[in-house]
Structures are given as structure tokens and as C-alpha cells.
Motif scaffolding. Structure first.
Motif, short mmCIF file in Angstrom:
data_model
loop_
_atom_site.label_atom_id
_atom_site.label_comp_id
_atom_site.label_asym_id
_atom_site.label_seq_id
_atom_site.Cartn_x
_atom_site.Cartn_y
_atom_site.Cartn_z
N GLU A 49 102.23 50.00 103.31
CA GLU A 49 101.19 49.05 103.66
C GLU A 49 100.15 48.97 102.54
O GLU A 49 99.92 49.95 101.82
N PRO A 50 99.49 47.81 102.38
CA PRO A 50 98.42 47.71 101.38
C PRO A 50 97.35 48.77 101.63
O PRO A 50 97.06 49.13 102.78
N ILE A 51 96.81 49.28 100.54
CA ILE A 51 95.78 50.31 100.64
C ILE A 51 94.53 49.85 99.91
O ILE A 51 94.59 49.04 98.99
N LYS A 52 93.40 50.37 100.34
CA LYS A 52 92.14 50.01 99.73
C LYS A 52 92.06 50.56 98.31
O LYS A 52 92.31 51.74 98.08
N ARG A 53 91.69 49.69 97.38
CA ARG A 53 91.57 50.12 95.98
C ARG A 53 90.36 51.02 95.80
O ARG A 53 90.40 52.00 95.06
N SER A 54 89.26 50.70 96.50
CA SER A 54 88.07 51.52 96.39
C SER A 54 88.36 52.90 96.98
O SER A 54 88.96 53.03 98.04
N GLY A 55 87.95 53.92 96.27
CA GLY A 55 88.20 55.28 96.73
C GLY A 55 89.44 55.91 96.12
O GLY A 55 89.60 57.13 96.15
N LEU A 56 90.34 55.09 95.56
CA LEU A 56 91.51 55.64 94.89
C LEU A 56 91.17 56.11 93.49
O LEU A 56 90.25 55.59 92.84
N THR A 57 91.90 57.10 93.01
CA THR A 57 91.82 57.48 91.60
C THR A 57 92.80 56.60 90.84
O THR A 57 94.03 56.70 91.04
N LEU A 58 92.28 55.73 89.98
CA LEU A 58 93.14 54.84 89.21
C LEU A 58 93.61 55.52 87.95
O LEU A 58 92.91 56.36 87.36
N LEU A 59 94.80 55.15 87.50
CA LEU A 59 95.43 55.73 86.32
C LEU A 59 95.89 54.62 85.38
O LEU A 59 96.15 53.50 85.82
N PRO A 60 96.05 54.94 84.09
CA PRO A 60 96.72 53.98 83.21
C PRO A 60 98.10 53.65 83.78
O PRO A 60 98.75 54.50 84.42
N VAL A 61 98.55 52.43 83.53
CA VAL A 61 99.77 51.94 84.18
C VAL A 61 101.03 52.31 83.41
O VAL A 61 102.05 51.63 83.51
N VAL A 62 100.97 53.40 82.66
CA VAL A 62 102.13 53.92 81.94
C VAL A 62 102.22 55.42 82.20
O VAL A 62 101.21 56.06 82.52
N PRO A 63 103.40 56.01 82.07
CA PRO A 63 103.56 57.43 82.38
C PRO A 63 102.86 58.32 81.36
O PRO A 63 102.56 57.90 80.24
N GLU A 64 102.62 59.57 81.75
CA GLU A 64 101.99 60.53 80.85
C GLU A 64 102.85 60.81 79.63
O GLU A 64 102.35 61.28 78.61
N THR A 65 104.15 60.53 79.73
CA THR A 65 105.07 60.75 78.61
C THR A 65 105.10 59.58 77.63
O THR A 65 105.83 59.63 76.64
N ALA A 66 104.35 58.52 77.89
CA ALA A 66 104.39 57.33 77.04
C ALA A 66 103.97 57.66 75.62
O ALA A 66 103.07 58.47 75.38
N ARG A 67 104.62 57.01 74.67
CA ARG A 67 104.15 56.99 73.28
C ARG A 67 103.46 55.66 73.04
O ARG A 67 103.94 54.62 73.49
N VAL A 68 102.33 55.70 72.34
CA VAL A 68 101.60 54.48 72.02
C VAL A 68 101.76 54.22 70.53
O VAL A 68 101.23 54.96 69.70
N PHE A 69 102.52 53.18 70.19
CA PHE A 69 102.77 52.80 68.80
C PHE A 69 101.80 51.67 68.44
O PHE A 69 101.87 50.58 69.00
N CYS A 70 100.89 51.95 67.52
CA CYS A 70 99.86 50.97 67.15
C CYS A 70 100.21 50.34 65.80
O CYS A 70 100.59 51.05 64.86
N VAL A 71 100.06 49.03 65.72
CA VAL A 71 100.33 48.31 64.48
C VAL A 71 99.01 48.10 63.75
O VAL A 71 98.11 47.42 64.24
N ALA A 72 98.88 48.69 62.59
CA ALA A 72 97.64 48.60 61.82
C ALA A 72 97.63 47.33 60.98
O ALA A 72 98.67 46.88 60.50
N ILE A 73 96.44 46.77 60.83
CA ILE A 73 96.20 45.67 59.89
C ILE A 73 97.24 44.57 60.09
O ILE A 73 97.96 44.16 59.18
N ASN A 74 97.29 44.04 61.31
CA ASN A 74 98.34 43.08 61.66
C ASN A 74 97.82 41.67 61.85
O ASN A 74 98.52 40.83 62.41
N TYR A 75 96.61 41.38 61.40
CA TYR A 75 96.08 40.03 61.39
C TYR A 75 95.53 39.76 60.00
O TYR A 75 94.96 40.66 59.36
N LEU A 76 95.70 38.54 59.52
CA LEU A 76 95.30 38.22 58.15
C LEU A 76 93.81 38.49 57.91
O LEU A 76 93.43 39.07 56.89
#
Length: 278
Positions: A49-76
């Protein structure tokens, strides 16, 4: 569909879809979701069932095992800013890594590291991977993307620019706000407006069409060396307008509120706090 992470009643990391302003519809545990996110997202069958968002501990929407690959200097425009501090425009995608432990959610506070004068902003489009991907060609690379999110690659410039390696400056505690995961097969990731506001003032804006290396190139390039896994994040770079390149330079300090916005994806808003705050 917009998805968020949260801690469920069993103390597990979970994924749910945003309902109205204050409800989340449970879909799966984080582990279950990233085993078959395409199928779960397609059927979007509630796991409770839907649950109230207020009062929940929110987390990033990716797992703790995620790797974050960042692209540097990618706009002119940003490449021109980088050249001013001695960093040449890359001829292939320039990738650096973030740890998933730096990721936080909308509304989280972000502390300035003790020896930094302040923090810099970088609005970015992030793509989240949905299936194992190795040595993929550009023609099929986009099939690996599950969805997109707003990302702020908040940077500690002093330590970042002390050496050619970006790692420390891009991994300060709690410095990677990431927004809901948006799953929309019709979304064109290469034609989205981006904007950063600090205390309500627009300080940065651009459009993803100005990326030097588009997502198919980036995914293909990374996958030649590394198997991308479900839940991995690709942060696609920021347009011109960073604070370090302003004259005089401008950085965010305690009390400043930063908002990054990507068209059709939403806004992520965070407050900068004093060193050591959480």
C-alpha cells in the motif's frame, strides 16, 4: 515515472514510485529492483500500500555498490573554463570516479570540508545503468540506460586543483546530491535545459545538446575497460558557469542554498553547512 529510495519497515533499502505530494508506492527492495529494473519499471506493480513520504528515511535511488563514473570537461564552454586553470580539452571522454557513499538526496545538508574556503556547484544530467554492459558499441549503448536523474557534482576546488587527479576534490563527504530516477522512454537526454541557482540567483545554465561526448560514446568508451553494472551512474558533465571561473571566484559557504534543475527531471535543493556538520 519517478522513483526514490527509502528505508522500508524491515530496515531494508527499497525503491518506490512517487505518488502524490506525500506518498510513495513500494515497488521492490533495492537489491530486487536492480536485478531486473527494466521489468519492474515496465509493470510498475505495487509491492504494498502507498506509504507516507514524510517520516521516512530517504536514500539515493541507486545501490550502495554503485560506481559513479563522471565525465570531466564535457561541454565546450566548460572546456574553455578548464583551459584557464591549465586543463586541456580531452580528445576522448575523460572519466573520474565518485564513491556511492558521497551520494545524498534532495534536502540533505552538505558540509564544507575544514580546509576549503567553500564549495562549487555543477549541475549535471545523470544516467543510471539498468543491465550489465561490456564492450558495447555506440549504436546499442543507449539500450543499457534504465533512467535519468538530476545530479549536482559539488566540488572542493582547492584540493581538486592541487594535483592533476580529481579524486579528493570530487569525493568530499555528502557532496553528491542526486534526484529521483525518472524512467521515460520518450525522453531525449541530448536536448534538456540545465540550471543552477544559489540563494535564488541563476548562476549557471546550459543545454545537454552541447555535450562534447554524447552518452552513446561515453557508455561505449567506459565499457571497453569496465563492465557497467545495474545501478551504476554516469554523470555527464556540467556546462560553463562554475563558481571557480567567475571573476572574482565565487564559492558556496554555510547557509547558502543551492538548487540544480534539469528540464523534465526536476530540482534538487540542498543547504551548505559549516565544516563537520551533518
Amino acid at each position: 515515472m519517478k522513483l526514490v529510495g527509502y528505508v522500508n519497515g524491515q530496515g531494508e533499502s527499497a525503491i518506490g514510485s512517487l505518488g502524490d505530494a506525500d506518498t510513495i508506492v513500494p515497488l521492490a527492495t533495492m537489491r530486487e529492483f536492480y536485478q531486473d529494473g527494466f521489468r519492474i519499471a515496465e509493470r510498475a506493480a505495487p509491492a504494498g500500500e502507498p506509504i507516507k513520504r514524510s517520516g521516512l528515511t530517504l536514500l539515493p535511488v541507486v545501490p550502495e555498490t554503485a560506481r559513479v563514473f563522471c565525465v570531466a570537461i564535457n561541454y565546450l564552454g566548460h572546456a574553455a573554463e578548464a583551459e584557464e586553470v591549465g586543463i586541456a580539452r580531452p580528445v576522448v571522454p575523460m572519466i573520474f570516479g565518485r564513491w556511492a557513499s558521497t551520494l545524498v538526496v534532495d534536502g540533505a545538508s552538505i558540509p564544507v570540508p575544514p580546509r576549503e574556503e567553500g564549495l562549487d556547484w555543477e549541475v549535471e544530467l545523470a544516467a543510471v545503468i539498468g543491465r550489465p554492459t561490456y564492450d558495447v558499441d555506440e549504436a546499442t549503448a543507449m539500450e543499457s540506460i534504465l533512467g535519468y536523474a538530476v545530479f549536482n557534482d559539488i566540488s572542493a576546488r582547492q584540493v581538486q586543483l592541487e594535483t592533476p587527479q580529481f579524486t579528493l576534490g570530487k569525493n568530499a563527504d555528502r557532496s553528491g546530491p542526486i534526484g529521483p530516477l525518472v524512467i521515460d522512454p520518450t525522453l531525449d537526454p541530448h536536448d534538456l535545459n540545465l540550471r543552477t541557482r544559489v540563494n535564488g540567483e541563476t548562476v549557471q545554465q546550459g543545454n545537454t545538446r552541447d555535450m562534447v561526448f554524447k552518452l552513446p560514446q561515453v557508455i561505449s568508451h567506459i565499457s571497453r575497460s569496465v563492465t557497467l553494472l545495474p545501478g551504476d551512474v554516469i554523470a555527464t558533465g556540467t556546462p560553463e558557469g562554475i563558481g571557480a571561473s567567475m571573476k572574482p571566484p565565487r564559492l558556496m559557504g554555510p547557509g547558502d542554498v543551492v538548487e540544480v534543475e534539469v528540464e523534465k527531471l526536476g530540482v534538487v535543493r540542498n543547504t551548505i553547512t559549516k565544516p563537520g556538520s551533518h
